[in-house]
Design an enzyme around this catalytic site. Structure first.
Site, PDB file in Angstrom:
ATOM      1  N   GLU A  61      29.248  45.758  27.451  1.00  0.00           N
ATOM      2  CA  GLU A  61      28.727  45.217  26.205  1.00  0.00           C
ATOM      3  C   GLU A  61      29.728  44.190  25.705  1.00  0.00           C
ATOM      4  O   GLU A  61      30.894  44.214  26.087  1.00  0.00           O
ATOM      5  CB  GLU A  61      28.558  46.328  25.160  1.00  0.00           C
ATOM      6  CG  GLU A  61      29.801  46.642  24.330  1.00  0.00           C
ATOM      7  CD  GLU A  61      31.014  47.131  25.125  1.00  0.00           C
ATOM      8  OE1 GLU A  61      32.151  46.855  24.682  1.00  0.00           O
ATOM      9  OE2 GLU A  61      30.840  47.789  26.167  1.00  0.00           O
ATOM     10  N   LYS A 118      41.545  41.380  26.300  1.00  0.00           N
ATOM     11  CA  LYS A 118      40.490  42.195  26.910  1.00  0.00           C
ATOM     12  C   LYS A 118      40.641  42.371  28.429  1.00  0.00           C
ATOM     13  O   LYS A 118      40.221  43.382  28.989  1.00  0.00           O
ATOM     14  CB  LYS A 118      39.123  41.590  26.603  1.00  0.00           C
ATOM     15  CG  LYS A 118      38.711  41.642  25.143  1.00  0.00           C
ATOM     16  CD  LYS A 118      38.456  43.068  24.678  1.00  0.00           C
ATOM     17  CE  LYS A 118      37.885  43.113  23.272  1.00  0.00           C
ATOM     18  NZ  LYS A 118      37.653  44.497  22.807  1.00  0.00           N
ATOM     19  N   SER A 127      45.703  38.485  19.351  1.00  0.00           N
ATOM     20  CA  SER A 127      44.884  39.133  20.368  1.00  0.00           C
ATOM     21  C   SER A 127      43.994  38.188  21.153  1.00  0.00           C
ATOM     22  O   SER A 127      43.575  38.498  22.263  1.00  0.00           O
ATOM     23  CB  SER A 127      44.017  40.221  19.725  1.00  0.00           C
ATOM     24  OG  SER A 127      43.247  39.683  18.665  1.00  0.00           O
TER      25      SER A 127
END
Length: 404
Positions: free
Chosen positions: A118, A96, A385
């Protein structure tokens, strides 16, 4: 022109991936999205911006991430050779931060002093709080109340980084509702605020921009596998919620038609209404939170409830580029149930000494099934991830009940 080439060239200037995408937003946001699109285009062509982004990706975030041969897991499964793209080793513990860093640098160029985001599993919230702290910006993160309970560690991390975490009590109290509240905030405070949307969804230019900031995953993986194996992989696998980590891995390989790509959605308790979040399993075309894509809705168009053991995969819609790639046949989309994901979580932990995120475990679950059917000279790259620190308590409820 082949499907692969067409895919790699999208979106068009209006943000469309074939019949998907676009920007369905209140009039208040039209100007802000136009400014963001123009600034992103300028930054993309600015050597100084790109050099600074690359420097921070290396020195602050920890790129490039390794391409790791999972030798014991591969041997246990008895089929294809499996490589893990180690995004879990990045600062904050997941892919991210690639996107959060790029977007906060755009926010600075736009003169915005306040950041909102968010988050579902909390990893995007932590990444956003991290880059906001690095650049000295005010930060507010919206998170569903249920997700705050499931991911309490990440709530604490965000607050320690100086962010305000606002719980959302509406609806299902998960990611969809967090996005709704972030969009309401942005409409109200659009002059001072930039919304760092966390996945490859929402209105244009977000699906394109988030994809581009995550393309580094696939660019590195492509280079690394050519060095290690002197050829491209047979298969790429990644989990798909909104779809940011998957599109980041897939995009640089779209024109390599011999490379199969598989996105893995959340099958939850099985493909029954309200029990899963696999949009390509019985979903339909619709518009949600600014984009036209595949989503889960009832016959009246009302968004259905979703479920996943992973707080990051229970979103009711999928990114529009994934909808296009599924429609064109370039990428295959499957799903893994909660039980399959938990079994894969346990398998990787015990065979490789790597505790994966529950989101990532859905991709690992697919590999668990398919690798034994492949030959030993075939190669799979799975995008690891995120790491599972945040999920240890959640997973222990199922895997180590005596700890509860």
């Amino acid at each position: 022109m082949t499907t692969a080439t067409t895919s790699a060239a999208l979106p068009d200037e209006n943000g469309h991936f074939g019949s998907f995408g676009g920007a369905f937003v209140p009039e208040t946001l039209v100007k802000a999205l136009g400014e963001l699109t123009a600034e992103y285009k300028a930054a993309k062509a600015d050597p100084e911006f790109q050099a600074e982004l690359n420097r921070l990706l290396s020195e602050f975030c920890g790129r490039e991430t390794p391409l790791y041969p999972a030798e014991r897991w591969s041997e246990k499964l008895g089929g294809a050779k499996i490589y893990l793209k180690r995004e879990d080793l990045l600062h904050t513990g997941a892919h991210k931060i690639n996107n959060a860093l790029g977007q906060v640098m755009l926010a600075k160029r736009l003169g915005k002093k306040r950041i909102i985001a968010e988050t579902g599993a909390g990893q995007h919230g932590v990444a956003t709080a991290t880059v906001a702290a690095r650049f000295g910006l005010e930060c507010v993160v919206y998170m569903g109340a249920i997700d705050m309970e499931r991911q309490h560690l990440n709530v604490v991390r965000m607050r320690l980084l100086g962010a305000e975490v606002r719980g959302v009590e509406a609806g299902q109290k998960t990611l969809k509702e967090a996005v709704n509240e972030a969009l309401r905030d942005w409409v109200t405070n659009v002059r001072s605020t930039h919304y760092i949307l966390g996945s490859a969804l929402g209105p244009h230019p977000y699906p394109m921009m988030v994809r581009d900031f995550h393309r580094v995953i696939g660019v590195e993986a492509r280079k690394q596998i050519l060095i290690k194996e002197e050829r491209l992989p047979d298969m790429l696998v990644a989990c798909v919620g909104g779809g940011s980590n998957a599109i980041g891995l897939f995009h640089p390989f779209l024109e390599d038609e011999d490379v199969k790509m598989v996105g893995v959605e959340a099958g939850g308790h099985g493909i029954r209404h309200g029990e899963h979040a696999a949009r390509f399993q019985g979903g339909k075309l619709g518009v949600l939170q600014g984009t036209k894509t595949w989503l889960l809705a009832d016959d009246d168009g009302q968004i259905e409830l979703t479920h996943s053991v992973s707080a990051g995969l229970d979103y009711a819609a999928v990114g529009p580029e994934h909808a296009f790639l599924q429609d064109s046949g370039r990428v295959e989309y499957d799903y893994a149930t909660d039980d399959e994901a938990l079994a894969a979580f346990k398998a990787l932990s015990e065979t490789e000494g790597i505790i994966p995120a529950l989101e990532t475990s859905h991709a690992l679950a697919y590999v668990n099934k398919v690798a034994p059917t492949m030959s030993k000279d075939q190669i799979i790259i799975v995008n690891l991830s995120g790491r599972g620190d945040k999920d240890v308590e959640q997973a222990a409820k199922y895997l180590l009940p005596e700890e509860g």
